[in-house]
Write a protein that holds these residues in place. Structure first.
Motif, PDB file in Angstrom:
ATOM      1  N   HIS A 232       0.821  -1.200   0.000  1.00  0.00           N
ATOM      2  CA  HIS A 232       0.000   0.000   0.000  1.00  0.00           C
ATOM      3  C   HIS A 232       0.863   1.261   0.000  1.00  0.00           C
ATOM      4  O   HIS A 232       0.447   2.299  -0.510  1.00  0.00           O
ATOM      5  CB  HIS A 232      -0.968  -0.022   1.184  1.00  0.00           C
ATOM      6  N   TYR A 233       2.060   1.173   0.552  1.00  0.00           N
ATOM      7  CA  TYR A 233       3.009   2.289   0.422  1.00  0.00           C
ATOM      8  C   TYR A 233       3.295   2.555  -1.055  1.00  0.00           C
ATOM      9  O   TYR A 233       3.205   3.688  -1.535  1.00  0.00           O
ATOM     10  CB  TYR A 233       4.299   1.962   1.161  1.00  0.00           C
ATOM     11  N   PHE A 236       0.229   3.990  -3.177  1.00  0.00           N
ATOM     12  CA  PHE A 236      -0.034   5.419  -3.011  1.00  0.00           C
ATOM     13  C   PHE A 236       1.130   6.261  -3.514  1.00  0.00           C
ATOM     14  O   PHE A 236       0.928   7.288  -4.172  1.00  0.00           O
ATOM     15  CB  PHE A 236      -0.349   5.737  -1.552  1.00  0.00           C
ATOM     16  N   ARG A 263      -9.812   4.414  -0.817  1.00  0.00           N
ATOM     17  CA  ARG A 263      -8.874   3.373  -0.396  1.00  0.00           C
ATOM     18  C   ARG A 263      -8.424   3.579   1.050  1.00  0.00           C
ATOM     19  O   ARG A 263      -8.325   2.621   1.822  1.00  0.00           O
ATOM     20  CB  ARG A 263      -7.658   3.373  -1.327  1.00  0.00           C
ATOM     21  N   LEU A 264      -8.160   4.833   1.420  1.00  0.00           N
ATOM     22  CA  LEU A 264      -7.740   5.097   2.797  1.00  0.00           C
ATOM     23  C   LEU A 264      -8.828   4.689   3.795  1.00  0.00           C
ATOM     24  O   LEU A 264      -8.535   4.127   4.852  1.00  0.00           O
ATOM     25  CB  LEU A 264      -7.403   6.587   2.962  1.00  0.00           C
ATOM     26  N   TYR A 267      -8.853   0.807   3.948  1.00  0.00           N
ATOM     27  CA  TYR A 267      -7.719   0.282   4.708  1.00  0.00           C
ATOM     28  C   TYR A 267      -7.877   0.561   6.197  1.00  0.00           C
ATOM     29  O   TYR A 267      -7.487  -0.251   7.045  1.00  0.00           O
ATOM     30  CB  TYR A 267      -6.407   0.907   4.223  1.00  0.00           C
ATOM     31  N   HIS A 277      -1.597  -0.095   7.867  1.00  0.00           N
ATOM     32  CA  HIS A 277      -2.033   0.146   6.491  1.00  0.00           C
ATOM     33  C   HIS A 277      -2.158   1.641   6.208  1.00  0.00           C
ATOM     34  O   HIS A 277      -1.676   2.139   5.183  1.00  0.00           O
ATOM     35  CB  HIS A 277      -3.369  -0.558   6.227  1.00  0.00           C
ATOM     36  N   ALA A 281       0.228   3.988   3.746  1.00  0.00           N
ATOM     37  CA  ALA A 281      -0.377   4.735   2.642  1.00  0.00           C
ATOM     38  C   ALA A 281      -0.026   6.218   2.725  1.00  0.00           C
ATOM     39  O   ALA A 281       0.334   6.847   1.721  1.00  0.00           O
ATOM     40  CB  ALA A 281      -1.889   4.534   2.652  1.00  0.00           C
TER      41      ALA A 281
END
Length: 306
Positions: A232-233, A236, A263-264, A267, A277, A281
């Motif tokens: 997820h890093y 984004f 998405r945020l 998560y 998570h 992000a």
């Protein structure tokens, strides 16, 4: 399986492969030149892994990212005078029909005078509802092109695994962007291919069973693929990095900007551990704005799946 065209080879990227992955690579090598690029962070020889003697093994002893690994594999095939490359994840399980169909589809398109960069199948993930449609960029949402019919369809991008790349176009388009490391590598390369005047083609009659991400999560009645915090890093960070690039299509940028808040929220509510998570992000967004590329900084790595 019948052997591939003499000018077609295979690139497989390893990351902690199990015996089944090695067996698949050995089978690919019976069909034509096969380059295995191993991103597992330990040093091993081809013999130790159980790879056949005719597999061209590149052991990186580090996770250099999917883009670097694909570039290394393609470079090996080009050195062997291949004119096409089938790209597969280590766990992809192509059928005989897919092997023959992809090579034939690319060959037929080129013979018809089409400037084609890559041909790929529709992918099928039973966990997410079966056969996924092909995609064209649009706004306020992507255009879904059903995987139906017996004619090649022009689309905007293909996922890497299962794609058959025309190596005659490789120099014009350029290598995969190694700074992206993993996510959106396929999208960015396909955008450059189309800008260079090459078509990205889906073969709707061909299928590849492909697991997209980890175990899907159900959100408001819909299934979404999930990943670990590290992925997820990259998701984004690379989205932000590509949004800042002038050549990326405006419709794609707008879609990504719309998806980020959703998405945020997903998560932060549905995935565990929530804080890992969301933190990954947000770090990705910050690093994308800073222009950071390459592997995730060590200070931020807390979980699994790059």
């Amino acid at each position: 399986m019948a052997s591939l065209s003499p000018g077609c080879g295979t690139v497989v990227v390893f990351f902690h492969p199990d015996p089944a992955c090695v067996a698949r690579a050995n089978r690919y090598a019976t069909l034509g030149p096969c380059a295995v690029v191993d991103n597992t962070p330990r040093r091993a020889s081809a013999a130790e892994l159980g790879l056949a003697a005719d597999v061209h093994y590149i052991g990186n002893a580090a996770n250099l990212g999917i883009a670097t690994a694909l570039n290394q594999g393609v470079a090996q095939l080009r050195a062997l005078a291949c004119d096409a490359a089938l790209l597969f994840d280590q766990d992809s399980e192509p059928s005989a029909a897919l092997w023959r169909g992809l090579v034939a589809a690319l060959s037929d398109a080129r013979a018809a005078g089409r400037r084609v960069a890559v041909v790929g199948p529709a992918y099928e993930d039973a966990r997410l509802g079966g056969v996924a449609p092909f995609v064209r960029f649009g706004f306020p949402r992507l255009q879904r092109v059903p995987a139906e019919g017996s004619e090649l369809v022009e689309i905007d991008f293909l996922i890497t695994s299962g794609s058959c790349v025309n190596l005659h176009a490789w120099t014009d388009i350029g290598e995969m962007d190694e700074g992206l490391f993993i996510d959106f590598v396929d999208v960015e390369w396909c955008v450059r291919a189309r800008r260079a005047g090459y078509a990205v083609l889906g073969a709707p009659w061909l299928r590849l069973a492909h697991a997209l991400g980890g175990e899907p999560i159900r959100v408001l009645g819909r299934r979404y693929p999930s990943h670990g915090p590290v992925r997820h890093y990259y998701l984004f960070r690379n989205a932000v990095a590509l949004i800042r690039r002038a050549y990326m299509p405006a419709a794609w940028k707008c879609n990504e900007l719309l998806k980020m808040p959703a998405r945020l929220v997903i998560y932060g509510i549905w995935l565990r551990p929530r804080s890992a998570h969301v933190t990954s992000a947000l770090r990705g967004i910050c690093d994308g704005l800073r222009g950071r590329s390459g592997p995730m900084p060590v200070r931020a790595t807390r979980s699994d799946d790059t």
